[in-house]
Design an enzyme around this catalytic site. Sequence first.
Site, mmCIF file in Angstrom:
data_model
loop_
_atom_site.group_PDB
_atom_site.id
_atom_site.type_symbol
_atom_site.label_atom_id
_atom_site.label_comp_id
_atom_site.label_asym_id
_atom_site.label_seq_id
_atom_site.Cartn_x
_atom_site.Cartn_y
_atom_site.Cartn_z
ATOM 1 C CE LYS A 152 -1.825 2.848 2.395
ATOM 2 N NZ LYS A 152 -1.917 4.031 1.564
ATOM 3 C CD GLU A 227 12.724 0.651 10.074
ATOM 4 O OE1 GLU A 227 13.361 1.467 9.897
ATOM 5 O OE2 GLU A 227 13.653 -0.132 9.691
ATOM 6 C CB CYS A 261 12.866 8.903 8.764
ATOM 7 S SG CYS A 261 13.890 7.353 7.860
ATOM 8 C CD GLU A 354 9.809 12.784 11.601
ATOM 9 O OE1 GLU A 354 8.897 12.155 11.308
ATOM 10 O OE2 GLU A 354 10.704 11.802 11.228
#
Length: 452
Positions: A152, A227, A261, A354
Amino acid sequence: MTQVLEPATEEALAEVAPAGVEETDAAVARAKAAFPAWRAVQPGDRAALLRRLADAIDGARERLATLEARNVGKPISDARGEMGMVVDSFRYYAGAPERPTGDTIPVAGGVAMTFREPLGVVGLIVPWNFPLTIASWKLAPALAAGNTVVLKPAELTPLTALEFERIALEAGIPEGVVNVVVGAGRVVGQRLVEHPDVAKIAFTGSTEVGRGIAEGAAATIKRVTLELGGKSANVVFADADLEQAAASAPMAVFANAGQDCCARSRILVERSAVDRFMDALEEAVEALRVGDPLEEETEMGPLISAAQREKVASYVGEDAPVAIRGSAPDGKGYWFPPTVLCPVSNDDRAAREEIFGPVASVIPFRDEAEAIRVANDTIYGLSGSIWTRDGARALRVARAIESGVLSVNSNTSVRVATPFGGFKQSGYGRELGPHALDHYTEVKSVYYATGS
Ligand code: NAD
């Protein structure tokens, strides 16, 4: 139908039909039906098929790179490099089916042996920042180990995944082994997480969604690898090659417009070197070429969406002063200039969350102990760097930082042959390298009684 946008122009690039629960169930059923035959493909034949797939992707590399560059807004030179990594991932894991993986263990009355068995149907859920690259880190080991997959892609970037499905079929991967389902996370993603016939979810995305996936997977005791986000430290000691550290620091945050990331978005600089470092950093940031992703020289493109730009903007001008601001085009496109905040306290929101955009925070530190304490003062632990000419200190600090991937005198994170993944709330499990195969197999122990 929903429109897929091109972030550099805000124009529609394609239209896709989002799937619902029914289509998702149908894809899982196809994958389940294809599993027995795929796991039975002989090792050499499976290896040959994966090599053929790698060659087919290689042949389509320029087309895939252009599609990815347009859909994500990433520089074409970066997209080409990423497609190279997709090819390399399949080539690397094509070797796996023919590599020995079990043990023989002498035990009383016989011998025990271990086998690594495929899991069955694996659900792969990926984000929009490196769409096909991150998918390939999951697809290649999953298929090499004998699993079938339902992939997906993120709602904003489904195009290269759809191309991949077609290329895989053309390369001879049997029907039903690779299934791509485009749709909403809360519909398609959630259904994969809940589905009793999905044995494992391999997820890359935000920590928040990852937490929900781990909770959802608990109901069926699904295997999960996560992750997730990062807020990595780039630790620069005064004895480092400051010119090199400063020249490399911008792209360690601003590559992919900061939507990475692994972004080393907290630049920790030893106090005595801050002025020299900032002078060199300013020069490097001002030289950055921000603009049309399809231009060969472009180093940074736009953000993925208007919503992302709004989120990124909310961190600037809040606590710390803006020390450096690069350029960005005006007009259409989700542009945001590369921005450096300095001095930043590690307690500021810009240093804790983040941002996932081109905003770097420079945090001065006094000594090695403080550098380690600040580097670890975060819920995340994905990547990071250490710049110093003192080799013993480099290793000491690398061992002390709670993070899955570290570099010394470099800002690189990802290699096909080395494990990649996070400590703490950056996730669990490892992708790439030999370690990834462990996460797409179960260990089976078979005891063979020999009578003595
Ligand atoms: P996201 O978490 O919003 O979405 C990731 C994927 O999960 C998408 O395909 C989305 O549709 C799907 N999803 C959303 N809600 C879901 C649900 N309830 N159930 C199942 N699936 C669901 O992340 P994003 O905004 O696409 O990507 C940015 C995030 O990804 C950042 O936090 C970034 O750090 C992280 N990321 C991590 C890595 C890594 O390897 N650690 C790499 C790239 C990106």
